[in-house]
Scaffold this active site. Structure first.
Site, mmCIF file in Angstrom:
data_model
loop_
_atom_site.group_PDB
_atom_site.id
_atom_site.type_symbol
_atom_site.label_atom_id
_atom_site.label_comp_id
_atom_site.label_asym_id
_atom_site.label_seq_id
_atom_site.Cartn_x
_atom_site.Cartn_y
_atom_site.Cartn_z
ATOM 1 N N GLU A 1 6.803 -14.091 -13.030
ATOM 2 C CA GLU A 1 6.242 -12.803 -12.624
ATOM 3 C C GLU A 1 5.736 -11.995 -13.805
ATOM 4 O O GLU A 1 4.636 -11.458 -13.761
ATOM 5 C CB GLU A 1 7.334 -11.947 -11.955
ATOM 6 C CG GLU A 1 7.719 -12.365 -10.591
ATOM 7 C CD GLU A 1 8.830 -11.464 -10.081
ATOM 8 O OE1 GLU A 1 8.546 -10.634 -9.225
ATOM 9 O OE2 GLU A 1 9.981 -11.591 -10.563
ATOM 10 N N ARG B 1 4.357 0.084 -6.322
ATOM 11 C CA ARG B 1 4.483 -0.779 -5.150
ATOM 12 C C ARG B 1 3.414 -1.869 -5.136
ATOM 13 O O ARG B 1 3.440 -2.764 -4.309
ATOM 14 C CB ARG B 1 4.343 0.053 -3.878
ATOM 15 C CG ARG B 1 5.431 1.089 -3.698
ATOM 16 C CD ARG B 1 5.029 2.079 -2.627
ATOM 17 N NE ARG B 1 4.879 1.434 -1.340
ATOM 18 C CZ ARG B 1 5.809 1.392 -0.414
ATOM 19 N NH1 ARG B 1 6.958 1.964 -0.627
ATOM 20 N NH2 ARG B 1 5.581 0.790 0.734
ATOM 21 N N LYS C 1 5.677 -4.265 -4.832
ATOM 22 C CA LYS C 1 7.119 -4.020 -4.823
ATOM 23 C C LYS C 1 7.715 -4.229 -3.445
ATOM 24 O O LYS C 1 8.809 -4.732 -3.296
ATOM 25 C CB LYS C 1 7.384 -2.589 -5.311
ATOM 26 C CG LYS C 1 8.857 -2.242 -5.436
ATOM 27 C CD LYS C 1 9.505 -3.046 -6.542
ATOM 28 C CE LYS C 1 11.001 -2.869 -6.607
ATOM 29 N NZ LYS C 1 11.619 -3.933 -7.406
ATOM 30 N N GLU D 1 16.454 -17.717 -10.269
ATOM 31 C CA GLU D 1 16.077 -16.318 -10.483
ATOM 32 C C GLU D 1 15.459 -16.116 -11.877
ATOM 33 O O GLU D 1 14.473 -15.402 -12.043
ATOM 34 C CB GLU D 1 17.305 -15.410 -10.275
ATOM 35 C CG GLU D 1 17.093 -13.945 -10.556
ATOM 36 C CD GLU D 1 15.925 -13.307 -9.794
ATOM 37 O OE1 GLU D 1 15.345 -13.928 -8.894
ATOM 38 O OE2 GLU D 1 15.581 -12.172 -10.164
ATOM 39 N N TRP E 1 -3.257 -2.368 -1.448
ATOM 40 C CA TRP E 1 -2.951 -3.711 -1.957
ATOM 41 C C TRP E 1 -3.614 -4.648 -0.961
ATOM 42 O O TRP E 1 -3.182 -4.748 0.187
ATOM 43 C CB TRP E 1 -1.438 -3.906 -1.994
ATOM 44 C CG TRP E 1 -0.991 -5.155 -2.668
ATOM 45 C CD1 TRP E 1 -0.836 -5.355 -4.007
ATOM 46 C CD2 TRP E 1 -0.618 -6.382 -2.035
ATOM 47 N NE1 TRP E 1 -0.394 -6.632 -4.235
ATOM 48 C CE2 TRP E 1 -0.252 -7.279 -3.048
ATOM 49 C CE3 TRP E 1 -0.570 -6.822 -0.713
ATOM 50 C CZ2 TRP E 1 0.158 -8.581 -2.783
ATOM 51 C CZ3 TRP E 1 -0.153 -8.114 -0.443
ATOM 52 C CH2 TRP E 1 0.216 -8.973 -1.477
ATOM 53 N N HIS F 1 15.017 -37.543 -11.742
ATOM 54 C CA HIS F 1 14.350 -38.020 -10.526
ATOM 55 C C HIS F 1 12.886 -37.587 -10.495
ATOM 56 O O HIS F 1 12.269 -37.497 -9.439
ATOM 57 C CB HIS F 1 15.096 -37.527 -9.282
ATOM 58 C CG HIS F 1 16.509 -38.026 -9.234
ATOM 59 N ND1 HIS F 1 16.815 -39.343 -8.997
ATOM 60 C CD2 HIS F 1 17.694 -37.399 -9.467
ATOM 61 C CE1 HIS F 1 18.137 -39.510 -9.058
ATOM 62 N NE2 HIS F 1 18.690 -38.333 -9.342
ATOM 63 N N ASN G 1 -0.987 1.774 6.182
ATOM 64 C CA ASN G 1 -0.210 0.664 5.613
ATOM 65 C C ASN G 1 0.151 -0.262 6.765
ATOM 66 O O ASN G 1 0.552 0.216 7.837
ATOM 67 C CB ASN G 1 1.105 1.155 4.991
ATOM 68 C CG ASN G 1 0.888 1.893 3.692
ATOM 69 O OD1 ASN G 1 -0.246 2.032 3.234
ATOM 70 N ND2 ASN G 1 1.970 2.373 3.107
ATOM 71 N N GLY G 2 0.062 -1.571 6.545
ATOM 72 C CA GLY G 2 0.420 -2.514 7.605
ATOM 73 C C GLY G 2 -0.744 -3.433 7.903
ATOM 74 O O GLY G 2 -1.713 -3.520 7.132
ATOM 75 N N LYS H 1 11.656 -14.671 -12.666
ATOM 76 C CA LYS H 1 11.387 -13.498 -13.530
ATOM 77 C C LYS H 1 10.328 -13.841 -14.568
ATOM 78 O O LYS H 1 9.416 -13.069 -14.819
ATOM 79 C CB LYS H 1 12.659 -13.030 -14.263
ATOM 80 C CG LYS H 1 13.676 -12.278 -13.469
ATOM 81 C CD LYS H 1 13.278 -10.890 -13.038
ATOM 82 C CE LYS H 1 12.593 -10.910 -11.713
ATOM 83 N NZ LYS H 1 13.333 -10.933 -10.525
ATOM 84 N N CYS I 1 0.838 -1.196 0.000
ATOM 85 C CA CYS I 1 0.000 0.000 0.000
ATOM 86 C C CYS I 1 0.880 1.255 0.000
ATOM 87 O O CYS I 1 2.026 1.219 0.442
ATOM 88 C CB CYS I 1 -0.864 0.024 1.238
ATOM 89 S SG CYS I 1 -1.864 -1.439 1.425
HETATM 90 C C1 F6R Z 1 10.864 -10.522 -7.528
HETATM 91 C C2 F6R Z 1 10.933 -9.640 -6.391
HETATM 92 C C3 F6R Z 1 10.563 -10.194 -5.075
HETATM 93 C C4 F6R Z 1 11.426 -9.543 -3.968
HETATM 94 C C5 F6R Z 1 10.935 -9.999 -2.588
HETATM 95 C C6 F6R Z 1 11.807 -9.456 -1.484
HETATM 96 O O1 F6R Z 1 11.256 -9.890 -8.711
HETATM 97 O O2 F6R Z 1 11.263 -8.491 -6.515
HETATM 98 O O3 F6R Z 1 10.669 -11.581 -5.034
HETATM 99 O O4 F6R Z 1 12.754 -9.911 -4.163
HETATM 100 O O5 F6R Z 1 9.626 -9.571 -2.394
HETATM 101 O O6 F6R Z 1 11.855 -8.059 -1.525
HETATM 102 P P1 F6R Z 1 13.018 -7.256 -0.815
HETATM 103 O O7 F6R Z 1 14.279 -7.566 -1.537
HETATM 104 O O8 F6R Z 1 12.605 -5.816 -0.929
HETATM 105 O O9 F6R Z 1 13.070 -7.736 0.607
#
Ligand code: F6R
Length: 613
Positions: A493, A27, A608, A486, A76, A509, A102-103, A490, A2
């Site tokens: 997402e 975000r 985010k 990773e 959010w 396996h 927020n929270g 990507k 949020c």
């Molecule tokens: C994926 C992504 C998320 C963050 C995760 C942790 O592209 O960005 O998986 O890596 O939410 O976020 P941080 O690094 O801000 O703790």
């Protein structure tokens, strides 16, 4: 997650709030709302929608009264689906108080039941709404006092901003475990959950700490502790400017941020390597050789992409610092019983420095007396403030939800750290150290070679071929497995294709059962010592008519014949290959997302900064 923005000053509050909400949308946002104090009549006006700020603007521009003070919120959803009613601001029964949050309020059920008994009418399914009714309950003419009493009753995390039409010249803010920043102007002041909303107006800020309360008006900002004592805050001047948070000619933030990676790596390395001496310098760690030698084990704790950086860190730390390393998702670490002792070191990695699970894991380690080192991109974040030591990545603002340049700079810091600990512990020789320092220093130039128009076109073609599949495997061994993790995240997402990473040796396996005609597999081959093994795994896939897209180091000659398509990455030190290898995978994810017409910068359901558990 949020986003909060609040304004008190001489401008049209509506414009500032709408711009702020748009800047915060990255975000994660599924509903938006504003509350303003009507300038002429001094009453509250509130508008909310399920949808983004642009929809709110469509519905409200020109329809609300003029105002110089108000609040905006992008939600959010956690408690209650995205809807007009569940959107913030929430308003008190007497329609004089509006609040954004927020929270998560953990004891909201008990509080709601009690408030309903006392006659308060709830309109939403959110946890937040209890806060505004609590403020209403304790309001006796002083909003600051009412907010203090209300927050005394709640358990959980909050960053809140509150206005009351009886006190039309001020906004009250408070924080606990959720970020909140005050922006300082001339004849105007701001509050926001993120610098992005403040930067068009000011770079002078106060970063609030847990337990601080603020009374903000156009002319003044007063900060108090929970006991009501005034606090003198230090001004934090934001170094990056608004251009850094804009697209700068690129169609998407994700592409811009991928292209910025050579510079982000340069910035993260700056002043941390001494090329002549072949050594790493990390004075921020303030660590003696004796202390470094006393460390007996390392826990790396993080979420999502940051935890994938942690897997690369594990290889580097084990190899260079000769230390056992465990990598844990923070959401798992905090609920198991790790056998911690004083000679252990915890490394938490977080781009935002505000991820709820990572912060709780950090606090758990501190409670147990373990030293915590934070690797973060956010100066002044909770992780940076609460850890014993902090290493900053200098990636600049990362706006796209899918992390790219923050990940890469986390890798760089983990290499630097591993080498630094190796130097102090005497586990790397002078020659090995000097070779790696040269290797690190050369990385930005090698990355530039992957970001050419020719390479981008090639990767785009591959993406188009992958775009119509529902499921894709990513495989690799050793460091390549970490990169596969990773790369597959990507793709998930930003293209919504199911993608799964496997250690290449694990295929037979189980997952090999899924390989049938044309099924795509993205394979990585950058590690000489397991090259032959990986190539055998690739042949097992091709024998079952799977299509292999291979990312391989350019020095492996003749490898072209082994796959349906090969993308070469420039030669770098064997330990550093995850740095160039992730670039083609980021670009494949980006172009596949585009080919499937996905909103690559803001994937559905994602945020985010994940500030709730
Ligand atoms: C994926 C992504 C998320 C963050 C995760 C942790 O592209 O960005 O998986 O890596 O939410 O976020 P941080 O690094 O801000 O703790």
């Amino acid at each position: 997650m949020c986003g909060i923005v609040g304004y008190a000053g001489f401008r049209e509050a509506y414009d500032v709030l709408l711009e702020g909400l748009k800047a915060l949308e990255y975000r994660g946002c599924d509903s938006a709302g504003i509350a303003m104090i009507n300038k002429e009549q001094g009453c509250l006006e509130v508008a909310k929608v399920a949808g983004m700020a642009s929809l709110l603007e469509q519905r409200t521009r020109g329809k609300l009264s003029r105002s110089n003070l108000g609040l905006g919120h992008s939600r959010w959803a956690t408690h209650g689906r995205p809807s007009d009613k569940n959107a913030h601001p929430h308003v008190s029964c007497c329609h004089t108080i509006a609040l954004i949050h927020n929270g998560i309020i953990e004891n909201y059920r008990v509080l709601r039941a009690a408030l309903e008994k006392e006659g308060h009418r709830f309109l939403s399914q959110t946890d937040t709404e209890v806060l505004v009714h609590l403020v209403e309950k304790y309001y006796r003419g002083d909003l600051l006092e009412a907010v203090r009493e209300a927050t005394d009753r709640v358990e959980g995390s909050y960053a809140i901003a509150v206005v009351c039409s009886n006190e039309p010249q001020r906004i009250i803010c408070a924080r606990k475990d959720s970020p909140l920043i005050i922006g300082l102007g001339q004849g105007e002041n701001f509050v926001a959950s993120d610098f992005a909303a403040l930067l068009p107006y000011t770079r002078r800020t106060y970063i609030l700490e847990d337990g601080e309360f603020v009374s903000l008006s156009p002319e003044s900002v007063e900060v108090f502790d929970r006991g009501g004592n005034k606090i003198v805050k230090e001004i934090y001047e934001v170094e990056w400017d608004i251009a850094a948070a804009e697209k700068g000619g690129y169609p998407h933030f994700m592409l811009k941020e991928i292209m910025e990676q050579p510079q982000a790596v340069r910035d993260t390395l700056r002043r941390r390597i001494d090329l002549e001496a072949g050594r790493v310098l990390l004075p921020e760690l303030d660590l003696t050789a004796e202390e470094a030698r006393r460390i007996s084990k390392i826990y790396i704790i993080a979420c999502g992409t940051s935890s994938h950086a942690g897997y690369v860190g594990k290889y580097a730390l084990e190899r260079l610092a000769s230390l056992p390393v465990e990598v844990d998702p923070a959401s798992e670490f905090r609920y198991r019983d790790p056998l911690l002792d004083q000679n252990h070191l915890a490394i938490v990695i977080s781009q935002s420095g505000e991820t709820a699970d990572t912060l709780e894991a950090l606090r758990l380690c501190k409670e147990k007396g373990i030293r915590v080192l934070a690797i973060t991109n956010a100066i002044g974040s909770s992780a940076a403030r609460e850890a014993d030591r902090t290493l900053l990545t200098f990636a600049g603002p990362e706006i796209a939800v899918a992390s790219t340049k923050a990940y890469l700079t986390q890798l760089i810091l983990l290499y630097l750290l591993a080498l630094y600990l190796g130097q102090l512990r005497g586990t790397v020789t002078r020659e090995q150290g000097a070779e790696l320092v040269r290797g690190l220093n050369g990385l930005p130039d090698q990355l530039v070679k992957i970001l050419t128009p020719e390479c981008l076109t090639e990767l785009k073609e591959i993406a188009v071929a992958l775009a119509h599949w529902d499921s894709i495997f990513y495989i690799g061994r050793n460091l390549d497995y970490a990169t596969a993790l990773e790369g597959s995240l990507k793709l998930k997402e930003v293209s919504y294709i199911h993608a799964e990473a496997y250690p290449a040796g694990e295929l037979k396996h189980g997952p090999l059962a899924l390989i049938t005609g044309g099924m795509p597999v993205v394979a990585l081959a950058t590690q000489e010592k397991v090259l032959e093994k990986t190539l055998s795994n690739i042949q097992e896939i091709r024998a079952r008519e799977g299509a292999v897209f291979l990312v391989a180091s350019e020095e492996f000659v003749g490898i072209e014949r082994q796959a349906d398509w090969v993308f070469h990455i420039p030669r770098v030190h064997q330990l550093l290959t995850p740095v160039p290898a992730i670039l083609p995978l980021q670009l494949i994810a980006y172009y596949t997302g585009l080919a499937r017409e996905c909103p690559v910068d803001k994937p559905r359901n994602l945020a985010k900064s994940v500030t709730v558990e």
